[in-house]
Design an enzyme around this catalytic site. Sequence first.
Site, PDB file in Angstrom:
ATOM      1  N   GLY A 173     -13.131  -0.665   3.476  1.00 30.64           N
ATOM      2  CA  GLY A 173     -11.985   0.229   3.632  1.00 30.64           C
ATOM      3  C   GLY A 173     -10.733  -0.502   3.202  1.00 30.64           C
ATOM      4  CB  THR A 195     -11.745   2.431  -0.987  1.00 27.71           C
ATOM      5  OG1 THR A 195     -11.029   3.583  -0.517  1.00 27.71           O
ATOM      6  CG2 THR A 195     -11.677   2.405  -2.508  1.00 27.71           C
ATOM      7  CB  CYS A 359       0.729   8.210  15.921  1.00 32.68           C
ATOM      8  SG  CYS A 359      -0.649   9.193  15.300  1.00 32.68           S
TER       9      CYS A 359
END
Length: 389
Positions: A173, A195, A359
Amino acid sequence: MSNMTDNFVITFLQRFDEHPFEVTLHGKTYLIGNGTPAFRVRLKEDISAKELLTSTSLALGEAYMKGDLEIEGDLFEALDHFLGQMGKFSTDHKKLKKLIFSSQSKKNQEKEVTSHYDIGNEFYSLWLDDTMSYSCGYFKNEEDTLYDAQCNKVERILKKLDLKKDMTLLDIGCGWGYLLIRAAKEYGVRGVGITLSKEQKKKFDERIEEEGLTGMVSAELMDYRDLESWGKTFDRVVSVGMLEHVGREHYDLFVKNVEAVLNPGGLCLLHFISALKEHPGDPWIKKYIFPGGVIPSLREMINILSEHRFYTLDVESLRRHYYKTLRHWDKNFNDHRSKIEESMGTEFVRMWDLYLNACAATFHNGIIDLHQILVSKGVNNQLPMTRWY
């Protein structure tokens, strides 16, 4: 002003009374809780009881996106007071089963990941820093910029990995590749990043060429589930902000694939948003921001790692650093708000502004955390005796 009503929305909101706030609906203003209001909400119309009870998160989030719910004053301050009470939200898991528990197939997970990360490199470049790091920074000093914090974070990770020249490093990732580029330039390691995002790979490939690292660093479009059959092994493995996309039933499979590509005694660092306990996730975030995203708990990851004979060497919480990172991102986002709105639309802009602030508030309230776990595959007696960072 009143707190007496037969309106369902107002009655429902009265459960969130830890911090007083005002709600204006149909020309009437109601006080929720006792004391001076910490923030004010304006509702242009009712929100149905069915929507609020099916998913409080979806009902309020969609109302805000559409402009039917307005916050007077600072959005973050309002969310910081309100979202600390997320335990009082209603969620009908049966009705939302397909949304909350989406398919973990390769095809569907690729679709979910690319829906977020392939919005466009230009979009992300407007509000991320020059490293193009879309994960928690590390603020060593009060005056650190976002760029400083992201460089600090990468430096911290690379030091924890105890890198040596000519070691091999896999980044699962890899995003836009800054970590691997820095590892190659500063430590002389050879790196591969994987990815699922074509946009990220495209930018990463451009960076590799610009930095003169062709042959040292490469990017691959690959699912982590293909690592075991890949036939390559590495001295070090790192994964930053990717574990959240794996799904609870596949954490063991993820660790199994890491085990397959890591050399004996090798180190792995996992950097991921975490939770105190296991939770299926928030419906609004899953529908609009991170389809299929699930936040692991710290305890379940350490348990799974132990089952594969990974020895836990270091665990660090960066929760408050992520709160601060998000505050920087939101400022940058709003500095370019008109440009983003021009290309993406008003509802998109309100959605992302809500996402970034929500968040920040949930990290600030400890609803979610950020952990870095450093493990070794089997026993490693060659590492420094003390925390070398």
